[in-house]
Write an enzyme that holds these catalytic residues in place. Sequence first.
Site, PDB file in Angstrom:
ATOM      1  N   SER A 152     -13.138 -26.931 -41.406  1.00  0.00           N
ATOM      2  CA  SER A 152     -12.549 -26.135 -42.477  1.00  0.00           C
ATOM      3  C   SER A 152     -12.350 -27.009 -43.704  1.00  0.00           C
ATOM      4  CB  SER A 152     -11.204 -25.557 -42.029  1.00  0.00           C
ATOM      5  OG  SER A 152     -10.532 -24.954 -43.113  1.00  0.00           O
ATOM      6  N   TYR A 166      -2.813 -26.450 -38.210  1.00  0.00           N
ATOM      7  CA  TYR A 166      -4.179 -26.041 -38.499  1.00  0.00           C
ATOM      8  C   TYR A 166      -4.909 -27.096 -39.323  1.00  0.00           C
ATOM      9  CZ  TYR A 166      -8.117 -23.228 -40.003  1.00  0.00           C
ATOM     10  OH  TYR A 166      -9.380 -22.755 -40.243  1.00  0.00           O
TER      11      TYR A 166
END
Length: 1529
Positions: A152, A166
């Site tokens: 990501s 995350y």
Amino acid sequence: MNVDRLFSVKDKVVLVTGGSRGIGLGIAMGYVGAGAKVYISSRSADVCENVAKELTKKGPGKCIAIPANLQEISECKRLIEEVGKHEGHLDVLVNNAGANWAAPIESYPMDAWTKVMNLNLVRIFTLTQAALPLLTAKATAENPSSVINIGSIDGFRTSSLFTFAYGASKAGLHHLTRHLAAHLGDKHVLVNAIAPGTFQSKMMKATLEKFGESIKANIPVGRIGTAEDIAGTCIYLSSRAGQYTNGAVIVCDGGRLINAKLSTGAVSHCENVHHETPQIPTPVPYSVSCTQMPITEPPSTEAHNITYTAYPYMPDETKAVMEERQRFLEQTATALNQASDASSTYTATISDDNLHSSSGAEQYPAWSDAKQPPIKRDEFYTILLDLRYKFGFQHDNVCNIDDYILTLLDSRASRMTPDMALLTLHADVIGGENANYRKWYFATQFNLDEAFGDRNNDVLRLSTSRRQRQPSNRVKLEDSTPNRSKARSLENAETRWKQRMMVLTPTMMIQQIGLYLLIWGETAPIRFTPECLCFLFKTCWDYYESEAGKEEMVPIAEGIFLMDIIQPLYDFIRDQTYELVDGKYVRREKDHANTIGEREWQWSVVGLGGAIATLFMIVGTFTEFFFVTSSNATTTVLFRRLLLLIIILIANITPTVYIVLFNRSSNLSWFLGIAQFGFGLFCTLVFALVPPSRLFLYERSNARRSIASQTFTANFPKLTGVSRLMSIGFWFCILGCKFVESYFFLALSFKDPLAVMAHMRIDNCGDSLFGSTLCRNMPIWTLVLMFSMALVLFFLDTYLWYIIWNTIFSVVRAFYLGISVWLPWRNVFAMLPKLMFSNLILETDSEIRYKPKVLCSQIWNAVVISMYREHLLTIDHVQQLLYRQTTSPDDERILQPPSLFTPSSGRMERRISFFSQSLSTTKPKPLPVDSMPTFTVFTPHYSEKVLLSLREIIREEDQHTKVTLIEYLKQLHKGDWENFVSDTKMLAKESHLFSDNSQFSIAELAEKQDAKSGKNGNVDDLAFNYIGFKSSTPEYTMRTRIWASLRAQTLYRTVSGFMNYQKALKLLHRVENPDLVHAFASLPERLESDLDQVANRKFKFVVSMQRYNKFSKEEVENADFLLQTYRDLQIAYIEEEPSRDSHQPATVYSVLIDGHCERMANGYRKPKYRVRLPGNPILGDGKSDNQNHAIIFSRGEYLQLVDANQDNYLEECLKIRNILGEFEEYESPSNSPYSLAHDTQDKDPVAIVGAREYIFSENIGVLGDVAAGKEQTFGTLSQRNLAKIGGKLHYGHPDFLNVIFMITRGGVSKAQKGLHLNEDIYAGMNAFIRGGRIKHTEYYQCGKGRDLGFGSILNFITKIGTGMGEQMLSREYYYIGTQLPLDRFLTFYYAHPGFHINNIFIILSVQLFMFVMLFLGALMSTVPVCPFSINITQELPSGCYNLLPVFEWITRCVLSIIIVFFVAFLPLFLQELTEKGIIRSVARLGKHFLSLSPMFEVFVTQIYTNSILTNLSFGGARYIATGRGFATS
């Protein structure tokens, strides 16, 4: 160079995790389109299979689905093994599955951190490691394999949202990619990563439609990523074109990351809006404007210890977005809450109790996405979060209610469609025929809303504001709303209400249900006031739907609703009962003082009965002024009734005055006398039959002004058909017998004494003080006492006939139900298999493939083994009782049934006999286990023993105790002890512990045993026989402690018994799904896991352990032992957090833990939920408040209330599906409850289902047997008839309750201190007057203990007696007493207060009888008595007085007392006779008489009388702790 070959992946084997949606789906589509063979995995099997089929259809490649939950290591390995079964190698592994969680750093849960890191990082390593053999199988330098990790852009930057785990996991994944690339390159495995940005996906569709242009403005290429972009990058890395790329992290975001770096000192408020979850108050949480704003530090305030988040200036271009906030939320809630970033498709959002977990779909399988529910599971939390930020609810309350609602919907959706499940739940809570909110709205708000216009009508405004968005086939209000003149009728109002409910969207229904339950979750004692909850809900909903509510964008801080709304209400309620004295709250002296109020003249005199009846009504009307609140409406009604009653009284008295004083012998007097008699008779009948509240009122039942009364005080469940006829016939029999007996036995027997003594005077008597006045008229005084006694007996015999006829009706009904079948033991034993198959096992196709005997044998064997584990059976008995497989002479495998045997244990015989007889009764058919409703067993606990300690068992209690508890129990349960010792010795031998290493003096114990028994035995055996163990290691001492605890009244016994529900559900599911057993024959652990999941989904057990936070070390250890033994057991308790300011009260929380919670250093466990309360919830006498604070942690549609001194058995738990069917909600409605075609229910909803109790302490002394007998007659025999004729209420336990019905009407009990001493019955009265039916079942029973000591029993009776005194002063008794029809009122009266008033009359009659005997004795000693009876018409001889008629009357009185004495034992005798036969019934009755238990009843009656009279006179009702230990001192 061949470019096509350069980028070719044709025929390659590819595995894509998370490949069923989002980016993973785009990658899979790319590979299949390029001709590869693709395996995809995700948690949802249905979705995965459907996607694979669709991709295969499109081709040219092929797609295969392998569902897997990658949170588990075993699932990762299984996934690779499944691929390996089909393929010998793997060319490409795409690690795409991932998860996210957002929360402020102060409250970021470690469980969430662990799960995010686990799925996003750890499992990627696990999967790559497991796949390495397949990756290297065909890998060469010319054709290497590829691992592609989806990272990501959050791995490179800092997000503005609180997604700590995350970002860290993605950054770690990028580095792991490089590390793996360095180590796997020589194995010809390339490892790379892709860091995506914003991509097109289904979950982003609504967001991009609204705000796509704003998002594109922050991306240099000016567009959103597509499936081709991410698939092309993956194909490049796994083809020949990417064979020299290794260890790279390729950013695929259209330049967005670079653009963000150029904007120094600014942050985008829509960063990663496609995958970051707005679960905390983040800047502009509902705005996705990409305007750059300076970073600011949010200020904070100390108010309520809550930190407020400052919101920066909102630019003009976002205002249009804010105006459409609600629509945006409805359309994009799923996207905001579910969305994965471009790197990963969420296999789930995280949940572990108060988190969203990867097992969420398994937790609510009937509400999974595969079932296509109207609101997806992941949308719920977003809806509730919106409510949280709008009103300031607590985070843990939101999490708890989220699970609460989903459990309810999953429970209902398991037997009906998800759409119908949501509709019926909304109808039960908010808008249906029986919803309390709807009733409250019609009674209090409807006229107001019409008077002020539709702008004040919440639901009408709600539907109008969205009318433009409704489909064209929706019903439009303006087309269906009648004109204003017709609107005044209630029928039209109800029609319009249904139309308004019909236009509600599923999201709006969840919002309304969620808002109501969130309010309920924080209101603590306010839950006892259901109409207050309705008012709060309407006020909050009106604000939520108002323009002000829509425009308010700043989230309210957590806890504001509790502090600003609930706290003042709590303070008001607390101050009604308590006052602050020296910094401590002390109970007020008066806490509910205002809570409560010739022929001609013979005909005329008899007609005065109408005047007497009128006088009673006038007195009753005066007392009503003390029960009702002063208002124009109530005062007008009462004064009007009083005036009319006075006029009727004058009309009844005037003819008598004229006839007696002025004209006794004319025809006019005769005519007036007849007319007065008729008028008096008419008045008496009207006043007897018409409830006082309905006198002189003519009002249509559907008139609006009567709605409040009909809804909240007189909405009694209707009796129809046979039930109504039984009720009338029942009282016809009672009153008919009473009339005959009163006339021929009481009235006629009093005639002669009256005639004799009325004219009798004593001559020649006198004394120094009063002369001859008193002694001369002594016969008159005696006659007055005799008349008073006759009058008392007149009232007393009504209850006598009530007992007799109630017993007769109940016994007849028992035969009708098939309960009382006098069968020998052989027949009982033989009929069991057939009865089990027809009553317990669901009829399925498996019966065709499996013989019924095979299915029944599994249940029977489980029951037998459970009894063996309870030490009720020996090994030999078990061998006789089990079904066993044998071989026939033809070499066929056959099932040999158990052989007949004579029970060695009375308890075992009783259980099997009742089990067999109960199965012969009619009962609802069961549903499959996975379709049955979810239910909770709920147990309040205060200071009851959790588990007996070794010290309590083997030592004398005190200096007055001459026997240890273990010796006492051994004598009570000899057979059980022998079986226990035998099993323990076997266990010791198997464990090689049969040696002389005991820490106890075995020789000393042997000497004691020899001294007692006079026998010499094996010294090794003496240790076992004496204390149950030889080695003092914990596993052996604990066995003895458990054995003793299971035979005492301990919480361990209760939990152990009712956890049999879990075993029963697993057993039934296994038996009814034999194919499931065969499918997992090689995977027993997987089978057991699936069975556990089904049982845990349908059954919950909550113990409300009020004092847990104040337990001693030993008590904490015992409670923790329960949690270790039963991991799914939940304990709710009250936690007090001391205030820093000594002058301020402590902060109080409701806390929930279970056996899965982490144990902390202090010995306690980390809470699942911790909901703050407005103050100490214990404002009453304890038990009710203890239940009330913990009820928010119950789950499911039904609740079984169980005391901490009860027991249950496996064979009874097998009937749970039949019991829940008694609520008559198994059938799915054929149409929407809001449909105009939906008929109003003919039957009232079932609120409570009662069950029998077996008093297991009946064999522990005479007092235990007496207590058991009372419970048996009242709890079984009486309730059987009362439930049929509408007189049963809620007496506590083990009743089953309809959760939604009860919690929306004040809860499962009432809790005002003193007034609600008998707390449970108030819930029954509350349900009764609000339209709930109360049923009773005969085929199910639980065990229960009773007080065993003389003193504790008397204390218990005192508590019951004073509690009844408070009941007589309560509003509920006023409502029932003034509004029930005559027959039902008499049933209620004699079943409840009449019993106690009867005790008062019994004592009064005895006292009057003694006075009569005293007067007659004095009379006989002073005057001569005629030796023979003289006709009263004859002249008396001189010198004697005719007292023989008086002596005959005395004889009849004595006979009456003897009859009453024997009739008191009639119910117990007949109950035993019908269920156990003549021998046992006579034996038990003889035991009662020989033990002089009737003498004990004299004390009981006197204590009842004294308690009630004292309480009615002076008050002072209070809880008395009785204790439930053995009376060994």
